[in-house]
Write an enzyme that holds these catalytic residues in place. Structure first.
Site, PDB file in Angstrom:
ATOM      1  CD  GLU A  35     -50.822   1.085  14.097  1.00 58.39           C
ATOM      2  OE1 GLU A  35     -51.212  -0.047  13.753  1.00 58.39           O
ATOM      3  OE2 GLU A  35     -50.796   1.463  15.295  1.00 58.39           O
ATOM      4  N   GLY A 117     -58.631   4.761  14.749  1.00 58.49           N
ATOM      5  CA  GLY A 117     -59.789   4.517  13.880  1.00 58.49           C
ATOM      6  C   GLY A 117     -60.989   4.064  14.687  1.00 58.49           C
ATOM      7  CG  HIS A 447     -22.895 -34.544   4.601  1.00 58.73           C
ATOM      8  ND1 HIS A 447     -23.313 -34.979   5.844  1.00 58.73           N
ATOM      9  CD2 HIS A 447     -21.543 -34.649   4.592  1.00 58.73           C
ATOM     10  CE1 HIS A 447     -22.257 -35.338   6.547  1.00 58.73           C
ATOM     11  NE2 HIS A 447     -21.160 -35.145   5.814  1.00 58.73           N
TER      12      HIS A 447
HETATM   13  P1  FAD Z   1     -50.937  -6.296  16.016  1.00 56.51           P
HETATM   14  O1  FAD Z   1     -49.567  -6.619  15.580  1.00 56.51           O
HETATM   15  O2  FAD Z   1     -51.200  -6.226  17.475  1.00 56.51           O
HETATM   16  O3  FAD Z   1     -51.311  -4.924  15.308  1.00 56.51           O
HETATM   17  C1  FAD Z   1     -52.476  -4.236  15.587  1.00 56.51           C
HETATM   18  C2  FAD Z   1     -52.234  -2.760  15.389  1.00 56.51           C
HETATM   19  O4  FAD Z   1     -53.486  -2.112  15.435  1.00 56.51           O
HETATM   20  C3  FAD Z   1     -51.372  -2.114  16.446  1.00 56.51           C
HETATM   21  O5  FAD Z   1     -50.273  -1.468  15.855  1.00 56.51           O
HETATM   22  C4  FAD Z   1     -52.291  -1.106  17.122  1.00 56.51           C
HETATM   23  O6  FAD Z   1     -51.643   0.107  17.470  1.00 56.51           O
HETATM   24  C5  FAD Z   1     -53.303  -0.853  16.031  1.00 56.51           C
HETATM   25  N1  FAD Z   1     -54.612  -0.416  16.519  1.00 56.51           N
HETATM   26  C6  FAD Z   1     -55.380  -0.972  17.476  1.00 56.51           C
HETATM   27  N2  FAD Z   1     -56.544  -0.311  17.594  1.00 56.51           N
HETATM   28  C7  FAD Z   1     -56.493   0.694  16.696  1.00 56.51           C
HETATM   29  C8  FAD Z   1     -57.386   1.722  16.332  1.00 56.51           C
HETATM   30  N3  FAD Z   1     -58.591   1.838  16.909  1.00 56.51           N
HETATM   31  N4  FAD Z   1     -57.012   2.592  15.377  1.00 56.51           N
HETATM   32  C9  FAD Z   1     -55.805   2.479  14.774  1.00 56.51           C
HETATM   33  N5  FAD Z   1     -54.934   1.531  15.062  1.00 56.51           N
HETATM   34  C10 FAD Z   1     -55.272   0.647  16.009  1.00 56.51           C
HETATM   35  N6  FAD Z   1     -45.532 -13.821  16.767  1.00 56.51           N
HETATM   36  C11 FAD Z   1     -44.802 -14.569  15.919  1.00 56.51           C
HETATM   37  O7  FAD Z   1     -45.359 -15.107  14.959  1.00 56.51           O
HETATM   38  N7  FAD Z   1     -43.455 -14.725  16.091  1.00 56.51           N
HETATM   39  C12 FAD Z   1     -42.810 -14.165  17.140  1.00 56.51           C
HETATM   40  O8  FAD Z   1     -41.595 -14.334  17.280  1.00 56.51           O
HETATM   41  C13 FAD Z   1     -43.545 -13.382  18.047  1.00 56.51           C
HETATM   42  N8  FAD Z   1     -42.932 -12.777  19.089  1.00 56.51           N
HETATM   43  C14 FAD Z   1     -43.668 -11.997  19.929  1.00 56.51           C
HETATM   44  C15 FAD Z   1     -43.022 -11.397  21.013  1.00 56.51           C
HETATM   45  C16 FAD Z   1     -43.723 -10.597  21.874  1.00 56.51           C
HETATM   46  C17 FAD Z   1     -43.000  -9.949  23.026  1.00 56.51           C
HETATM   47  C18 FAD Z   1     -45.111 -10.372  21.664  1.00 56.51           C
HETATM   48  C19 FAD Z   1     -45.895  -9.468  22.579  1.00 56.51           C
HETATM   49  C20 FAD Z   1     -45.772 -10.975  20.606  1.00 56.51           C
HETATM   50  C21 FAD Z   1     -45.057 -11.793  19.745  1.00 56.51           C
HETATM   51  N9  FAD Z   1     -45.668 -12.438  18.665  1.00 56.51           N
HETATM   52  C22 FAD Z   1     -44.938 -13.228  17.824  1.00 56.51           C
HETATM   53  C23 FAD Z   1     -47.107 -12.285  18.396  1.00 56.51           C
HETATM   54  C24 FAD Z   1     -47.322 -11.259  17.269  1.00 56.51           C
HETATM   55  O9  FAD Z   1     -46.747 -10.039  17.642  1.00 56.51           O
HETATM   56  C25 FAD Z   1     -48.815 -11.095  17.010  1.00 56.51           C
HETATM   57  O10 FAD Z   1     -49.407 -12.346  16.780  1.00 56.51           O
HETATM   58  C26 FAD Z   1     -49.035 -10.212  15.784  1.00 56.51           C
HETATM   59  O11 FAD Z   1     -48.441  -8.948  15.958  1.00 56.51           O
HETATM   60  C27 FAD Z   1     -50.528 -10.053  15.512  1.00 56.51           C
HETATM   61  O12 FAD Z   1     -50.703  -9.233  14.398  1.00 56.51           O
HETATM   62  P2  FAD Z   1     -52.012  -8.336  14.215  1.00 56.51           P
HETATM   63  O13 FAD Z   1     -51.799  -7.613  12.948  1.00 56.51           O
HETATM   64  O14 FAD Z   1     -53.209  -9.174  14.385  1.00 56.51           O
HETATM   65  O15 FAD Z   1     -52.008  -7.327  15.442  1.00 56.51           O
END
Ligand code: FAD
Ligand code: NAI
Length: 468
Positions: A35, A117, A447
């Site tokens: 990460e 990564g 309830h």
């Molecule tokens: P991410 O959470 O985006 O994680 C990916 C990670 O990979 C990141 O930390 C990034 O730094 C890392 N990364 C990327 N490339 C590399 C690399 N090459 N090497 C190392 N690390 C890397 N969803 C909900 O279900 N409920 C909610 O209430 C909600 N609220 C939200 C509010 C906001 C403001 C936003 C922006 C989004 C919200 N979401 C919500 C959506 C939710 O955040 C995403 O759907 C979720 O985080 C996706 O998870 P993920 O693991 O696929 O990716």
């Protein structure tokens, strides 16, 4: 086995990646998670779900104290907003929760690499932090790199005057005026936060309605409620430019299908027009991992990409961009890798908008059922007829359950009202078990509880609601 040889290397420590890592470790895989942020938890914990919900809760308290407490006989004198404290509390919540994941990694003996990564060959991931690069060998690689805010051509985000959700979660003062471009989930959640804290908020939405794809009746009620709360809407309108100047941003708007241009000024502009997959500098082109036309990583039914041994899950593969969807996929992918049968029921993933009232959407909408030619019954129950909601003075909205006309199987549930995000869960469970509206209707609900509105909607679907 040298230290850097793993069964699974996961790139990305968001809800998709970190949950996959824990499940992989539980299944006996030697697991690493790479990460690039110093804290685990991805978008969701650091700049998404959690900080937005922390501010929604705090700003709701402020609004309650300002406008609602007096009617309960609770009089507050000298009410004052301390934005610094509100932001510090939010940061503290994020800090605690991300540390919690680091603890879970230790507990499950997951190797955590902080750095960027890059897949340099199938089975090889280079991790770069500053000037140092370390090579990890992996039998399997999981891409869980998530997404980032989509841009609007010609609009430059500076995260101060023109912000994405990340900037909108950390404004140093309450803007007098805020324009939100995009009437989706981020626009209405963060628009609500800043409106409650005193900003005059205008939402500009390209389509005729906010929340595209959501049940039409819910959208209508939500729009009415947000307007009553003071949010202004410019629907079927596009922003053609936004230029940050001294103290204000000047926006040019016109009707979505063309027309005379109009100018508007705002202290802060929030760009929330969707999110795009994040695959920058991952080395995907070099190893031949296929992407679709919008840049999402393409996968098969086992979440395998076009390259054997390289898998992908979460926002980066598209579909509903939700934390819990990413988690389910991470778990299913690791279980399949372990030879187990696993599956994600994409028809029963709830989506929740955490405004007040909350909105929950699950399964099919009426519009979808009509388009598919499915015959259905509708059971609807208003919170105004629910005793707990009335006792709480929080009775706006309704529960709507859609059930197959022939089999009574629940096909969808749409709720706008107090605690909608929690209430919808029993219907998600009912749908997992292919339950009928009558199953929900015959289940005893405590309830007085707002969940009784769910039971009544189920009763209404079979034609015998008691309280309406
Ligand atoms: P991410 O959470 O985006 O994680 C990916 C990670 O990979 C990141 O930390 C990034 O730094 C890392 N990364 C990327 N490339 C590399 C690399 N090459 N090497 C190392 N690390 C890397 N969803 C909900 O279900 N409920 C909610 O209430 C909600 N609220 C939200 C509010 C906001 C403001 C936003 C922006 C989004 C919200 N979401 C919500 C959506 C939710 O955040 C995403 O759907 C979720 O985080 C996706 O998870 P993920 O693991 O696929 O990716
Ligand atoms: P979104 O897809 O929810 O909404 C974007 C909106 O912008 C749509 O209504 C769209 O029609 C509109 N739009 C697109 N281009 C436009 C333009 N040029 N001008 C005006 N309007 C335009 O995207 P959003 O709100 O950015 O959220 C991104 C993702 O994050 C969503 O997929 C959502 O699932 C996730 N999220 C989930 C939350 C939750 O579950 N509570 C909270 C916040 C985000």
């Amino acid at each position: 086995m040298s230290d850097n040889n793993f069964d699974v290397v996961i790139i990305g420590g968001g809800p998709g990646g970190y949950v996959a890592a824990i499940r992989a470790a539980q299944l006996g895989f030697k697991t690493a998670c790479v990460e690039k942020r110093s804290a685990l938890g991805g978008t969701c914990l650091n700049v998404g779900c959690i900080p937005s919900k922390a501010l929604l809760q705090s700003s709701h308290h402020y609004e309650m104290a300002e406008h609602e407490f007096a009617s309960h006989g609770v009089e507050v004198k000298g009410l004052k907003l301390n934005l610094k404290t509100m932001m510090a509390r939010k940061d503290g919540v994020v800090d605690d929760l991300t540390k919690g994941i680091a603890f879970l990694f230790k507990k499950n003996k997951i190797s955590h690499f902080i750095g960027s990564g890059k897949i340099t060959a199938p089975g090889v991931v280079d991790v770069t932090a500053g000037t140092k690069t370390e090579t990890l060998n992996a039998k399997n690689i999981l891409i869980a790199t998530g997404s980032s805010s989509a841009d609007l051509p010609g609009i430059d985000v500076d995260e101060k005057q023109i912000v994405t959700s990340t900037g909108a979660l950390a404004l140093a003062s309450v803007p007098k005026t805020m324009v939100v471009i995009g009437g989706g989930v981020i626009g209405l959640e963060l628009g609500s936060v800043w409106r409650r804290l005193g900003a005059e908020v205008t939402v500009v939405e390209f389509l005729e309605n906010i929340f595209p794809g959501m049940d039409g009746e819910v959208v209508k009620q939500a729009t009415r409620t947000y307007k009553k709360q003071g949010i202004k809407f410019k629907l079927a309108t596009k922003v053609t430019s936004a230029k940050a100047g001294k103290g204000a941003v000047t926006l040019t708007l016109e009707a979505a299908n063309g027309g005379n241009a109009e100018q508007m000024k705002a202290d802060v502009v929030l760009v929330s027009v969707g999110r795009k997959p994040y695959t920058t500098e991952l080395g995907l082109e070099d190893v031949g991992v296929g992407l679709d036309g919008r840049g999402f990583v393409t996968v098969d039914g086992h979440y395998q990409t076009s390259v054997p041994g390289i898998y992908a899950i979460g926002d980066v593969i598209g579909g509903a961009m939700l934390a819990h969807k990413a988690e389910e996929e991470g778990v299913a992918c690791m279980e399949m890798l372990a030879g187990q049968s696993a599956h994600v029921n994409y028809g029963a993933i709830p989506g929740v908008v955490y405004t007040h009232p909350e909105i929950a959407a699950l399964g099919k909408t009426e519009e979808q059922l009509k388009a598919e030619g499915v015959e259905y019954n509708v059971g609807k129950f208003p919170f105004s007829a629910n005793s707990r909601a009335r006792a709480n003075a929080d009775s706006e909205g309704f529960v709507k359950i859609l059930a197959d006309k022939n089999t009574d199987r629940v096909l969808g549930c749409h709720i706008i009202g107090p605690g909608a995000g929690e209430l919808v869960q029993e219907i998600a469970l009912a749908m997992e078990f292919e339950g009928a509206a009558e199953d929900v209707a015959r289940t005893c609900h405590a309830h007085p509880g707002t969940a009784e509105a769910v039971k009544e909607a189920a009763l209404a679907a079979i034609g015998r609601a008691i309280h309406i």
